[in-house]
Design an enzyme around this catalytic site. Structure first.
Site, PDB file in Angstrom:
ATOM      1  N   LYS A 118      14.110 -13.770  43.059  1.00  0.00           N
ATOM      2  CA  LYS A 118      15.080 -14.775  42.582  1.00  0.00           C
ATOM      3  C   LYS A 118      16.264 -14.905  43.541  1.00  0.00           C
ATOM      4  O   LYS A 118      16.675 -16.012  43.864  1.00  0.00           O
ATOM      5  CB  LYS A 118      15.631 -14.388  41.198  1.00  0.00           C
ATOM      6  CG  LYS A 118      14.602 -14.337  40.093  1.00  0.00           C
ATOM      7  CD  LYS A 118      15.267 -14.137  38.736  1.00  0.00           C
ATOM      8  CE  LYS A 118      16.053 -12.844  38.598  1.00  0.00           C
ATOM      9  NZ  LYS A 118      15.257 -11.597  38.604  1.00  0.00           N
ATOM     10  N   ARG A 158      18.969 -13.677  29.960  1.00  0.00           N
ATOM     11  CA  ARG A 158      17.970 -12.612  29.964  1.00  0.00           C
ATOM     12  C   ARG A 158      17.485 -12.286  28.557  1.00  0.00           C
ATOM     13  O   ARG A 158      16.597 -11.433  28.411  1.00  0.00           O
ATOM     14  CB  ARG A 158      18.588 -11.338  30.547  1.00  0.00           C
ATOM     15  CG  ARG A 158      18.360 -11.150  32.020  1.00  0.00           C
ATOM     16  CD  ARG A 158      19.079  -9.878  32.436  1.00  0.00           C
ATOM     17  NE  ARG A 158      18.416  -9.183  33.485  1.00  0.00           N
ATOM     18  CZ  ARG A 158      18.686  -9.354  34.783  1.00  0.00           C
ATOM     19  NH1 ARG A 158      19.574 -10.229  35.175  1.00  0.00           N
ATOM     20  NH2 ARG A 158      18.040  -8.659  35.692  1.00  0.00           N
ATOM     21  N   ARG A 163      13.442  -0.195  47.911  1.00  0.00           N
ATOM     22  CA  ARG A 163      14.023  -1.403  48.501  1.00  0.00           C
ATOM     23  C   ARG A 163      15.460  -1.126  48.955  1.00  0.00           C
ATOM     24  O   ARG A 163      16.204  -0.401  48.296  1.00  0.00           O
ATOM     25  CB  ARG A 163      13.977  -2.487  47.414  1.00  0.00           C
ATOM     26  CG  ARG A 163      14.690  -3.744  47.711  1.00  0.00           C
ATOM     27  CD  ARG A 163      14.450  -4.731  46.601  1.00  0.00           C
ATOM     28  NE  ARG A 163      15.445  -4.636  45.529  1.00  0.00           N
ATOM     29  CZ  ARG A 163      15.673  -5.601  44.641  1.00  0.00           C
ATOM     30  NH1 ARG A 163      14.959  -6.713  44.682  1.00  0.00           N
ATOM     31  NH2 ARG A 163      16.588  -5.451  43.716  1.00  0.00           N
ATOM     32  N   ARG A 190      20.306   0.065  46.027  1.00  0.00           N
ATOM     33  CA  ARG A 190      20.994  -0.231  44.773  1.00  0.00           C
ATOM     34  C   ARG A 190      20.707   0.901  43.800  1.00  0.00           C
ATOM     35  O   ARG A 190      19.588   1.404  43.751  1.00  0.00           O
ATOM     36  CB  ARG A 190      20.462  -1.552  44.200  1.00  0.00           C
ATOM     37  CG  ARG A 190      21.438  -2.687  44.321  1.00  0.00           C
ATOM     38  CD  ARG A 190      20.813  -4.003  43.973  1.00  0.00           C
ATOM     39  NE  ARG A 190      20.307  -4.090  42.600  1.00  0.00           N
ATOM     40  CZ  ARG A 190      19.818  -5.209  42.062  1.00  0.00           C
ATOM     41  NH1 ARG A 190      19.798  -6.318  42.762  1.00  0.00           N
ATOM     42  NH2 ARG A 190      19.367  -5.221  40.832  1.00  0.00           N
ATOM     43  N   ARG A 231      13.819  -0.941  33.839  1.00  0.00           N
ATOM     44  CA  ARG A 231      14.181  -2.348  34.100  1.00  0.00           C
ATOM     45  C   ARG A 231      13.014  -3.276  33.816  1.00  0.00           C
ATOM     46  O   ARG A 231      13.180  -4.321  33.215  1.00  0.00           O
ATOM     47  CB  ARG A 231      14.596  -2.522  35.568  1.00  0.00           C
ATOM     48  CG  ARG A 231      16.058  -2.296  35.790  1.00  0.00           C
ATOM     49  CD  ARG A 231      16.335  -2.133  37.248  1.00  0.00           C
ATOM     50  NE  ARG A 231      16.391  -3.381  37.980  1.00  0.00           N
ATOM     51  CZ  ARG A 231      16.248  -3.454  39.300  1.00  0.00           C
ATOM     52  NH1 ARG A 231      16.013  -2.386  40.006  1.00  0.00           N
ATOM     53  NH2 ARG A 231      16.351  -4.625  39.894  1.00  0.00           N
TER      54      ARG A 231
HETATM   55  P1  ADP Z   1      17.338  -7.746  38.911  1.00  0.00           P
HETATM   56  O1  ADP Z   1      16.946  -9.124  38.476  1.00  0.00           O
HETATM   57  O2  ADP Z   1      16.736  -7.354  40.221  1.00  0.00           O
HETATM   58  O3  ADP Z   1      17.145  -6.691  37.853  1.00  0.00           O
HETATM   59  P2  ADP Z   1      20.221  -8.392  38.813  1.00  0.00           P
HETATM   60  O4  ADP Z   1      21.100  -8.198  39.997  1.00  0.00           O
HETATM   61  O5  ADP Z   1      19.981  -9.773  38.330  1.00  0.00           O
HETATM   62  O6  ADP Z   1      18.878  -7.650  39.224  1.00  0.00           O
HETATM   63  O7  ADP Z   1      20.804  -7.556  37.569  1.00  0.00           O
HETATM   64  C1  ADP Z   1      21.131  -6.197  37.694  1.00  0.00           C
HETATM   65  C2  ADP Z   1      21.494  -5.621  36.336  1.00  0.00           C
HETATM   66  O8  ADP Z   1      22.669  -6.276  35.814  1.00  0.00           O
HETATM   67  C3  ADP Z   1      20.463  -5.762  35.226  1.00  0.00           C
HETATM   68  O9  ADP Z   1      19.473  -4.769  35.275  1.00  0.00           O
HETATM   69  C4  ADP Z   1      21.364  -5.616  33.985  1.00  0.00           C
HETATM   70  O10 ADP Z   1      21.730  -4.268  33.770  1.00  0.00           O
HETATM   71  C5  ADP Z   1      22.623  -6.356  34.388  1.00  0.00           C
HETATM   72  N1  ADP Z   1      22.575  -7.791  34.009  1.00  0.00           N
HETATM   73  C6  ADP Z   1      22.577  -8.859  34.854  1.00  0.00           C
HETATM   74  N2  ADP Z   1      22.497 -10.018  34.174  1.00  0.00           N
HETATM   75  C7  ADP Z   1      22.448  -9.689  32.857  1.00  0.00           C
HETATM   76  C8  ADP Z   1      22.319 -10.440  31.652  1.00  0.00           C
HETATM   77  N3  ADP Z   1      22.231 -11.783  31.667  1.00  0.00           N
HETATM   78  N4  ADP Z   1      22.271  -9.763  30.472  1.00  0.00           N
HETATM   79  C9  ADP Z   1      22.348  -8.418  30.441  1.00  0.00           C
HETATM   80  N5  ADP Z   1      22.453  -7.652  31.537  1.00  0.00           N
HETATM   81  C10 ADP Z   1      22.503  -8.264  32.743  1.00  0.00           C
END
Ligand code: ADP
Length: 245
Positions: free
Chosen positions: A13, A88, A127, A154, A165
């Site tokens: 994404k 999400r 990664r 990360r 996750r």
């Molecule tokens: P990825 O899609 O690779 O898991 P992101 O950078 O989008 O990584 O998100 C990292 C973390 O941030 C998620 O695992 C979650 O803990 C938190 N997070 C991000 N967006 C949301 C959301 N919309 N609702 C709840 N938690 C979120």
């Protein structure tokens, strides 16, 4: 143009969002990056979110909805945005629907980057990421090719957080796709090819007419091009040329 990128962790994404931002000159709204910035700055929200991210769990809907409500009202979102990481959960999706309704700016397209779980686990394990531009690289890459800077892992790409996750994604985020399928907004893309191949498909999907709830609409034509019978929900054979917004 208001686009939503949907996919599992590791589906690409962020990479495709950056491509769309450059291509269309619209704002990239990435909730994960926003949370990491809060953590970096040591804000109260950052301190609250840090252990949640490290464990691969989700921050609460209330916090995330408030965050997006503020973000989308900022002037740089007025021309449109690419949203990555939100919604999400189904409550987040419903909140976004009503926010977009209030703002008078409908969501034009949901781009779903489809990648199998085995491949996601392979991509996420080990990664590396550039802390400056957020580009991701395979394990053992020496430095960022854009910035030349040192890469880091990360916290939530460490082995103990990767499985939770994916599990929380399957449990809470997969239903979000059905929410948007019901609204006829989803274009599904095979997320396995090269970055360039996937980018081509994403641009074709954005440019192609959309069949939604019986109507054919084109996001690039301001959703006004009603044309019975035409269009497709999947890019591919016809590959219309992408245009600049
Ligand atoms: P990825 O899609 O690779 O898991 P992101 O950078 O989008 O990584 O998100 C990292 C973390 O941030 C998620 O695992 C979650 O803990 C938190 N997070 C991000 N967006 C949301 C959301 N919309 N609702 C709840 N938690 C979120």
């Amino acid at each position: 143009m208001n686009l939503l990128l949907y996919g599992a962790p590791g589906s690409g994404k962020g990479t495709q969002a950056n491509m769309l931002r450059t291509h269309f000159g619209i704002t990239h709204v990435a909730t994960g990056d926003m949370l990491r910035a809060e953590i970096q700055a040591g804000t109260p929200l950052g301190r609250q979110a840090q252990p949640i991210l490290a464990a691969g769990q989700y921050v609460s809907d209330d916090i995330m909805i408030a965050m997006i409500r503020n973000r989308l009202r900022q002037p740089d979102c007025a021309r449109g945005f690419i949203m990555d990481g939100f919604p999400r959960t189904v409550p987040q999706a419903k909140a976004l629907d009503s926010l977009m309704h209030t703002l008078g700016r409908p969501l034009d397209r949901v781009i779903y980057l489809k990648v199998e779980t085995d491949e996601l686990l392979r991509r996420l394990s080990g990664r590396l990421v550039c802390p400056l531009c957020q580009r991701t690289y395979p394990p053992a890459t020496a430095k960022c090719e854009a910035d030349g800077g040192a890469l880091v892992q990360r916290e939530d790409d460490k082995a103990e957080a990767v499985k939770p996750r994916i599990e929380v994604y399957l449990h809470k985020t997969v239903p979000v796709l059905d929410h948007y399928r019901g609204a006829g907004l989803v274009s599904e893309i095979d997320g396995r090819g090269t970055i360039e191949e996937i980018s081509r498909q994403v641009l074709a999907a954005v440019a192609s007419p959309l069949v939604g709830n019986g109507k054919v609409v084109s996001p690039l034509a301001g959703r006004s091009a009603a044309k019975p019978g035409g269009g497709e929900d999947h890019p591919g054979t016809t590959t219309p040329k992408a245009q600049k917004a």
